[in-house]
Design a protein around this motif. Structure first.
Motif, PDB file in Angstrom:
ATOM      1  N   THR A 191     -10.848  -3.104  -2.255  1.00 35.26           N
ATOM      2  CA  THR A 191      -9.691  -2.222  -2.344  1.00 35.26           C
ATOM      3  C   THR A 191      -9.667  -1.222  -1.189  1.00 35.26           C
ATOM      4  OG1 THR A 191      -8.496  -0.642  -3.744  1.00 35.26           O
ATOM      5  CG2 THR A 191     -10.901  -0.551  -3.804  1.00 35.26           C
ATOM      6  N   ASN A 241      -3.152   0.307  -3.663  1.00 37.53           N
ATOM      7  CA  ASN A 241      -3.426  -0.908  -2.906  1.00 37.53           C
ATOM      8  C   ASN A 241      -3.331  -2.105  -3.849  1.00 37.53           C
ATOM      9  OD1 ASN A 241      -6.453  -2.532  -1.927  1.00 37.53           O
ATOM     10  ND2 ASN A 241      -4.440  -2.869  -1.027  1.00 37.53           N
ATOM     11  N   ASN A 297       0.834  -1.204   0.000  1.00 35.02           N
ATOM     12  CA  ASN A 297       0.000   0.000   0.000  1.00 35.02           C
ATOM     13  C   ASN A 297       0.866   1.250   0.000  1.00 35.02           C
ATOM     14  OD1 ASN A 297      -2.540  -1.443   0.367  1.00 35.02           O
ATOM     15  ND2 ASN A 297      -1.785  -1.895   2.411  1.00 35.02           N
TER      16      ASN A 297
END
Length: 267
Positions: free
Chosen positions: A135, A124, A110
């Motif tokens: 997500t 992500n 991330n």
């Protein structure tokens, strides 16, 4: 050109406020709602909500499922979000690097920036060992209980931490840091290592490592993380390796943003 009256200005502002209140009534926790739900959430009258929802549905900002009768955000919102992300310099510099890292490590990767008292996910990607069914892009998270948040705060002193977050914080698990003194102590360790650790502080059985991303001027503008279940992260054996890889990728993104590390000097 005729001047706009004060009444027209007020009415126009009210319409914008109402439209935005309808859009922001949808959330990750409540992505689909009925008209009655939107009335309750926004405090607007049912006739107003029905009229505005109909207009926004015709424009593509809200979508209606005739089978369930539920409303959700429409494709035009996704289009606007895509424009924002694609115009974001950190997203542009980090996206491919993060995607490649997730594929090579098999973990979640991330990228996030700070938005006020929270972090905001810009990228992500899920690896095979850390799958997700949704997500994180666009969602927020606490700074004190995440590795990403601590990496974003790596340059903050105690006074800055308390000014931003207050003296006490929300608890998510038994391991969550809940005081500014404890966070300040942890941040000293983060600065010394060059990366942050989160071990079941936000969610049980999950761990995360994060490193700061710096912009052209040297300030921390974002952070990148690797995360997953405790078994997949295996920090007891893999922490040093994961941290080394993560810091290398964070440095690569920083360089793409124009950051040039200053060489250490000796007397």
């Amino acid at each position: 050109m005729p001047k706009q009256s004060a009444r027209e200005t007020v009415q126009g502002t009210q319409s914008i406020d109402r439209a935005l209140s309808l859009l922001t009534a949808f959330s990750a926790e409540r992505p689909r709602q009925r008209i009655s739900d939107l009335v309750s959430t926004t405090g607007l009258g049912q006739s107003t909500v029905s009229r505005m929802v109909a207009a926004m549905t015709s424009m593509g900002f809200i979508r209606h499922d005739p089978l369930s009768g539920l409303y959700s955000l429409g494709p035009e919102v996704v289009d606007l979000a895509g424009i924002v992300l694609n115009d974001h310099p950190v997203h542009a510099a980090a996206r491919q690097i993060a995607q490649n890292l997730a594929a090579s490590l098999g973990l979640g990767v991330n990228v996030a920036e700070r938005s006020g008292q929270h972090l905001f996910y810009l990228c992500n990607f899920e690896g095979k060992d850390a799958p997700r069914n949704s997500t994180l892009i666009g969602r927020g998270g606490p700074l004190h209980a995440t590795a990403l948040g601590k990496a974003l705060l790596i340059d903050s002193d105690r006074a800055s931490l308390e000014s931003l977050l207050g003296a006490t914080f929300d608890r998510y698990t038994a391991r969550t840091i809940t005081t500014v003194d404890a966070l300040h102590q942890e941040m000293a360790a983060v600065a010394d290592r060059g990366y942050a650790i989160e071990n079941e502080e936000l969610a049980l059985r999950r761990a995360c490592l994060a490193a700061p991303i710096r912009g052209r001027g040297g300030d921390v503008v974002a952070a990148v993380s690797v995360s997953g279940p405790l078994s997949a992260m295996n920090l007891a054996e893999r922490e040093d390796f994961l941290a080394m890889v993560l810091i290398e990728q964070a440095d690569q993104i920083s360089t793409a943003l124009g950051y040039v590390a200053r060489a250490a000097t000796t007397a």
